[in-house]
Design an enzyme around this catalytic site. Sequence first.
Site, PDB file in Angstrom:
ATOM      1  N   ASP A 213      -4.963  -8.347  -3.242  1.00 38.94           N
ATOM      2  CA  ASP A 213      -3.725  -7.688  -2.868  1.00 38.94           C
ATOM      3  C   ASP A 213      -2.969  -8.489  -1.804  1.00 38.94           C
ATOM      4  O   ASP A 213      -3.561  -8.973  -0.836  1.00 38.94           O
ATOM      5  CB  ASP A 213      -4.039  -6.289  -2.323  1.00 38.94           C
ATOM      6  CG  ASP A 213      -2.801  -5.512  -1.943  1.00 38.94           C
ATOM      7  OD1 ASP A 213      -2.056  -5.117  -2.847  1.00 38.94           O
ATOM      8  OD2 ASP A 213      -2.582  -5.323  -0.723  1.00 38.94           O
ATOM      9  N   GLU A 277      -2.088 -11.001  -6.383  1.00 39.76           N
ATOM     10  CA  GLU A 277      -0.781 -10.348  -6.357  1.00 39.76           C
ATOM     11  C   GLU A 277       0.111 -11.171  -5.432  1.00 39.76           C
ATOM     12  O   GLU A 277      -0.208 -11.375  -4.264  1.00 39.76           O
ATOM     13  CB  GLU A 277      -0.887  -8.925  -5.824  1.00 39.76           C
ATOM     14  CG  GLU A 277       0.477  -8.237  -5.796  1.00 39.76           C
ATOM     15  CD  GLU A 277       0.559  -7.077  -4.804  1.00 39.76           C
ATOM     16  OE1 GLU A 277       1.304  -6.134  -5.074  1.00 39.76           O
ATOM     17  OE2 GLU A 277      -0.113  -7.132  -3.759  1.00 39.76           O
TER      18      GLU A 277
END
Length: 544
Positions: A213, A277
């Site tokens: 993330d 990401e």
Amino acid sequence: MNEQPAISAVPASTDLPWWKGAAIYQIYPRSFLDSNGDGIGDLPGIAAKLDYVASLGVDAIWISPFFTSPMADFGYDVADYRGVDPIFGTLSDFDALVRRAHELGLKVTIDQVYAHTSDRHAWFAESRESRTNGRADWYVWADAKPEGAPPSNWQSVFGGPAWTWDARRGQYYLHNFLSAQPQLNVHEPAVQDALLDVARFWLDRGVDGFRLDALNFAMHDPLLRDNPPAPDDGKPRTRPFDFQLHTYNQSHADIPAFIERIRALCDGYGAVFTVAEVGGADADREMKLFTAGERRLNSAYGFDFLYADRIGPALVARAIDNWPDEPGTGWPSWAFENHDAPRALSRWIDAADRDAFARMKALLLGALRGNVILYQGEELGLTQVDIPFDRLQDPEAIANWPLTLSRDGARTPMPWQADAVQAGFTAGEPWLPLGDENIARAVDRQEADPDSLLAWTRKVLALRRAHPALRIGSAKVLEASGNVLAIEREADGDRILCVFNIGPAGARWEPADAQGWDVLLETGSVTGWSFGGYGALVARRRAG
């Protein structure tokens, strides 16, 4: 053309890692299935529905955060990287979930949040106690300017300065998101070691991959230089964050070296999938940087489609062309929807054309070169639910209301049984309302309808799995004008042609060798090479 009612399988290569060209199903745990009636989905709920997930024809699941957390940002503020939050269950529940997934042939990938923790994490509690303790440098601390102002002009993604004063240390700490999400100092070798130990913990429990993330936020400029102003591009600016070029608060040149440490660890466990990401104005360069060669991540997860207010041939062609099939270029992952973006059917199409568009959209996703990520409920055609202000949970939506579409509207619970209490999601009061429109699209109703979007999605994923050209082949854009998009996929002599009319009016397009193709799958009104509104087909080049 000769239409083939059945999907003809072509033997797939067996020497490729499982994740190459995989279809991955994203599960948002809070909203998948509640097993204990508290209104919040949990790990036993996921395990109970893995048969359904496997029936879609996907290769893997990606589970959004379920770690111990005060839930200021619903799990992306981690208080214990090795713990399961009690609202989701226990470590034993997670182990059972992994076993069941593997029994069904599903790989399991999970989020890892390495840019920041919760302010409730034990590391931060120690770090803030003094400037000399053992973890004093594990977070980004800095003195105030002489007049007491923050150390730099950096702004938080969620609004306001990216610095918060802490009286115990007599310093500011950095947070690129909420003030409850202090920034880890990933420049520090001891922090990297601790994060790699976290990854090792989950790999030892059988995890097959990680989504990393906000990875481009993992390191900052140690000189704390001010970000320059962003030129006005005419787009709406709803946050102070939008007024800056993010030159110094993120995307430091040392991030790839840390990535190589992650990859080396994962390679030691076999074919573990790693996907970053990466968002922001410089995402394309960073995604390629993070996936270059054989020592960095397997793939990167871009935002080309997630925040687009419409989809058209030019957007898709640009995304395909940005990831050429060339040595040294990484492997992309694509999603039209996720837990952070409004539902695509609410962004891209009016309600009157939604059913036809949804089928075309599913086929388009299945035709893309790279990995494809299907967000829970996308296979049902779920739309954005309008959440009233007094029911909002998302801190970003609350802070920017009503100028941003709430992430909550895409996080609403899965409807399993249309006529059951809370559509079968929970026996209690759900943490977010389901939305009447989405209840009508419940799984049980679509399971009973051979022409449903759910049935169609299964056909699309079966087609993709059956043909190496679609799963791992090259991609060449043949046409991207008006509303027509034509893509040719090829692998080992297997040629597949994918043609889409991404518009409501009829269109015509045919290849130069128009007689040599057998239709594998089509949707909408298609006659020869004439396509009604949102018509599309996938055809295979006839041998000989």
